[in-house]
Design an enzyme around this catalytic site. Structure first.
Site, mmCIF file in Angstrom:
data_model
loop_
_atom_site.group_PDB
_atom_site.id
_atom_site.type_symbol
_atom_site.label_atom_id
_atom_site.label_comp_id
_atom_site.label_asym_id
_atom_site.label_seq_id
_atom_site.Cartn_x
_atom_site.Cartn_y
_atom_site.Cartn_z
ATOM 1 N N CYS A 1 27.063 25.975 44.178
ATOM 2 C CA CYS A 1 27.781 24.733 43.985
ATOM 3 C C CYS A 1 27.072 23.632 44.758
ATOM 4 O O CYS A 1 26.842 23.778 45.956
ATOM 5 C CB CYS A 1 29.215 24.876 44.470
ATOM 6 S SG CYS A 1 30.086 23.321 44.387
ATOM 7 N N ASP B 1 24.862 32.109 35.027
ATOM 8 C CA ASP B 1 25.068 32.175 36.475
ATOM 9 C C ASP B 1 24.798 30.821 37.123
ATOM 10 O O ASP B 1 25.430 30.447 38.107
ATOM 11 C CB ASP B 1 24.143 33.245 37.086
ATOM 12 C CG ASP B 1 24.650 33.764 38.416
ATOM 13 O OD1 ASP B 1 25.603 33.180 38.963
ATOM 14 O OD2 ASP B 1 24.091 34.752 38.926
HETATM 15 P P1 HMG Z 1 43.499 37.871 36.140
HETATM 16 O O1 HMG Z 1 44.154 36.625 36.596
HETATM 17 O O2 HMG Z 1 43.644 39.089 36.986
HETATM 18 O O3 HMG Z 1 43.860 38.225 34.667
HETATM 19 O O4 HMG Z 1 41.962 37.569 35.917
HETATM 20 P P2 HMG Z 1 45.181 38.227 33.925
HETATM 21 O O5 HMG Z 1 45.049 39.320 32.933
HETATM 22 O O6 HMG Z 1 46.350 38.230 34.871
HETATM 23 O O7 HMG Z 1 45.160 36.819 33.154
HETATM 24 C C1 HMG Z 1 45.358 35.578 33.784
HETATM 25 C C2 HMG Z 1 45.125 34.472 32.767
HETATM 26 O O8 HMG Z 1 43.740 34.458 32.404
HETATM 27 C C3 HMG Z 1 45.886 34.655 31.479
HETATM 28 O O9 HMG Z 1 46.161 33.376 30.965
HETATM 29 C C4 HMG Z 1 44.886 35.335 30.593
HETATM 30 O O10 HMG Z 1 45.152 35.129 29.229
HETATM 31 C C5 HMG Z 1 43.610 34.675 31.009
HETATM 32 P P3 HMG Z 1 47.624 32.739 31.049
HETATM 33 O O11 HMG Z 1 48.532 33.712 30.367
HETATM 34 O O12 HMG Z 1 47.909 32.621 32.530
HETATM 35 O O13 HMG Z 1 47.481 31.414 30.375
HETATM 36 N N1 HMG Z 1 42.455 35.526 30.786
HETATM 37 C C6 HMG Z 1 41.396 35.184 30.043
HETATM 38 N N2 HMG Z 1 41.095 34.076 29.358
HETATM 39 C C7 HMG Z 1 39.932 34.056 28.701
HETATM 40 N N3 HMG Z 1 39.036 35.070 28.726
HETATM 41 C C8 HMG Z 1 39.295 36.180 29.419
HETATM 42 C C9 HMG Z 1 40.524 36.268 30.108
HETATM 43 N N4 HMG Z 1 41.079 37.212 30.886
HETATM 44 C C10 HMG Z 1 42.260 36.758 31.290
HETATM 45 N N5 HMG Z 1 38.415 37.168 29.444
HETATM 46 C C11 HMG Z 1 39.714 37.915 35.261
HETATM 47 C C12 HMG Z 1 41.029 38.561 35.611
HETATM 48 C C13 HMG Z 1 38.588 38.870 35.521
HETATM 49 C C14 HMG Z 1 39.745 37.555 33.789
HETATM 50 C C15 HMG Z 1 39.568 36.654 36.084
HETATM 51 O O14 HMG Z 1 39.629 37.010 37.422
HETATM 52 C C16 HMG Z 1 38.298 35.920 35.791
HETATM 53 O O15 HMG Z 1 38.038 35.457 34.686
HETATM 54 N N6 HMG Z 1 37.488 35.781 36.821
HETATM 55 C C17 HMG Z 1 36.224 35.112 36.727
HETATM 56 C C18 HMG Z 1 35.199 36.056 37.135
HETATM 57 C C19 HMG Z 1 33.838 35.397 37.010
HETATM 58 O O16 HMG Z 1 33.479 34.861 35.988
HETATM 59 N N7 HMG Z 1 33.079 35.439 38.113
HETATM 60 C C20 HMG Z 1 31.777 34.884 38.120
HETATM 61 C C21 HMG Z 1 30.831 35.738 37.348
HETATM 62 S S1 HMG Z 1 30.347 37.213 38.212
HETATM 63 C C22 HMG Z 1 28.949 36.724 39.043
HETATM 64 O O17 HMG Z 1 28.596 35.567 39.038
HETATM 65 C C23 HMG Z 1 28.184 37.798 39.753
HETATM 66 C C24 HMG Z 1 26.861 38.156 39.063
HETATM 67 O O18 HMG Z 1 26.065 36.996 38.880
HETATM 68 C C25 HMG Z 1 26.097 39.168 39.934
HETATM 69 C C26 HMG Z 1 25.991 38.701 41.394
HETATM 70 O O19 HMG Z 1 25.326 37.686 41.663
HETATM 71 O O20 HMG Z 1 26.629 39.367 42.199
HETATM 72 C C27 HMG Z 1 27.114 38.820 37.709
HETATM 73 MG MG MG Z 2 24.796 36.112 40.333
#
Ligand code: HMG
Ligand code: MG
Length: 324
Positions: free
Chosen positions: A242, A15
């Site tokens: 950030c 995170d």
């Molecule tokens: P999407 O764009 O809806 O997915 O993303 P998609 O299925 O349309 O795929 C788009 C592209 O991403 C494709 O690649 C996929 O292959 C690739 P392209 O064909 O365009 O070259 N892709 C992936 N690549 C690697 N690993 C994967 C993956 N999935 C798709 N797993 C998705 C959906 C959820 C994957 C995207 O929106 C994403 O990765 N988002 C990032 C979310 C994230 O990491 N957020 C931060 C963490 S959460 C957080 O910090 C909160 C927390 O701390 C609690 C709090 O504080 O609230 C936990």
């Molecule tokens: Mg968090």
């Protein structure tokens, strides 16, 4: 009645570092995990298997997981928002995590604006992930984001929290984390959200995850301790947010939580001095002082000069020279 022992999950490598603008090498991430486990952390959230287009900083997930020297009794977790992520996490048997994390927002507005689908749809997408993770013998933790506040809708009600908690419970997740993503929660609001998680999950499977943007995280942890909650996420050196985005900050600093808990006579198994060293080390890599108040105070007491606040340019060059 306060717990006598608390488990802290250091989420700094994930995170915290996911938000760094300048690249941090896999070697430094691995070293950070090693320093955290040497300080006594028994749970570490290492990385996420998400799209590198969305979160470039986590693109080296497989390299980091493969490079960790596993310490006995330490559990390693990673974020897996979809099957592609889970498959990546499971690909190399020796580099598998012990636990995976799925995450959904309690606020409908946040869900729609961020991932362009409803909360119910987003949770439903996790169903195959949870099933496959369980088949692979992994524990599944759910994080409920925006559980007390949302940047779009403002306050989030306890009813909205309970709705996601129920959906997650229906999916069969093992653990429910209540997350104050933007750090606006205050103790009573956090207690109201926690009550709803505790209505569906046992005390041992509920945790708090508090970003410290408004300086409320320690008070919120104290409020949860009053309820008997004894698992919290925290981020060494307060990593996260950030550095170039106004107002964004990381999770509560692990050092600050440990200092408070030890002061209250609550055991964590963590060696605060070694944790402060780990926080100072990663902050040095990033070219800025630790965000932890306790870290800064203890370093000053030791007579250690902490890095001067870095401008964007010096942050990049400090990181570049550290990674060279
Ligand atoms: P999407 O764009 O809806 O997915 O993303 P998609 O299925 O349309 O795929 C788009 C592209 O991403 C494709 O690649 C996929 O292959 C690739 P392209 O064909 O365009 O070259 N892709 C992936 N690549 C690697 N690993 C994967 C993956 N999935 C798709 N797993 C998705 C959906 C959820 C994957 C995207 O929106 C994403 O990765 N988002 C990032 C979310 C994230 O990491 N957020 C931060 C963490 S959460 C957080 O910090 C909160 C927390 O701390 C609690 C709090 O504080 O609230 C936990
Ligand atoms: Mg968090």
């Amino acid at each position: 009645m306060f717990p006598t022992q608390v488990t802290l999950v250091d989420v700094g490598p994930r995170d915290g570092l996911q938000n760094e603008a300048a690249p941090v090498s896999a070697a430094h991430k691995i070293e950070l995990v090693h320093r955290l486990q040497a300080a006594g952390l028994k749970e570490i959230e290492v990385t996420s298997y998400v799209s590198p287009k969305w979160v470039p900083q986590m693109a080296d997930n497989a390299e980091v997981m493969a490079g960790i020297r596993r310490a006995p009794g330490v559990r390693y977790s990673v974020l897996t928002p979809n099957m592609k992520g889970l498959e990546g996490a499971l690909a190399v048997p020796a580099a598998r995590p012990d636990e995976v994390v799925v995450f959904a927002a309690a606020s409908e507005a946040f869900s729609q604006r961020n991932i362009n689908c409803s909360i119910a749809e987003s949770v439903e997408r996790f169903r195959p992930v949870v099933e496959a993770a369980h088949v692979a013998g992994l524990k599944v933790r759910a994080a409920i984001s925006c559980a007390v506040g949302c940047p779009y809708q403002g306050e989030v009600s306890a009813d909205e929290v309970e709705r996601v908690v129920r959906l997650m419970k229906g999916l069969g997740v093992d653990h429910c984390g209540v997350a104050d993503t933007i750090g606006v929660g205050t103790p009573r609001a956090v207690q109201r959200a926690m009550e709803r998680a505790l209505a569906h999950f046992p005390l041992v499977e509920v945790s708090g995850h508090f970003h410290d943007t408004y300086g409320q995280a320690l008070a919120n942890i104290y409020a949860c301790l009053e309820m008997g909650v004894h698992t919290f996420d925290a981020s060494v050196a307060g990593l996260g947010g950030c550095p170039y985005a106004k107002g964004a900050t990381g999770n509560v600093a692990t050092e600050d939580v440990v200092f408070m808990l030890h002061g209250m006579g609550i055991a964590t198994g963590i060696d605060l001095d070694r944790l402060v060293d780990a926080g100072a080390w990663i902050s040095g890599v990033l070219g800025r002082p630790p965000a932890s108040r306790v870290g800064k105070a203890l370093l000053a007491k030791r007579g250690v000069a902490v890095a001067a606040p870095a401008s964007a340019a010096t942050a990049s060059s400090a990181t570049a020279s550290a990674t060279a």
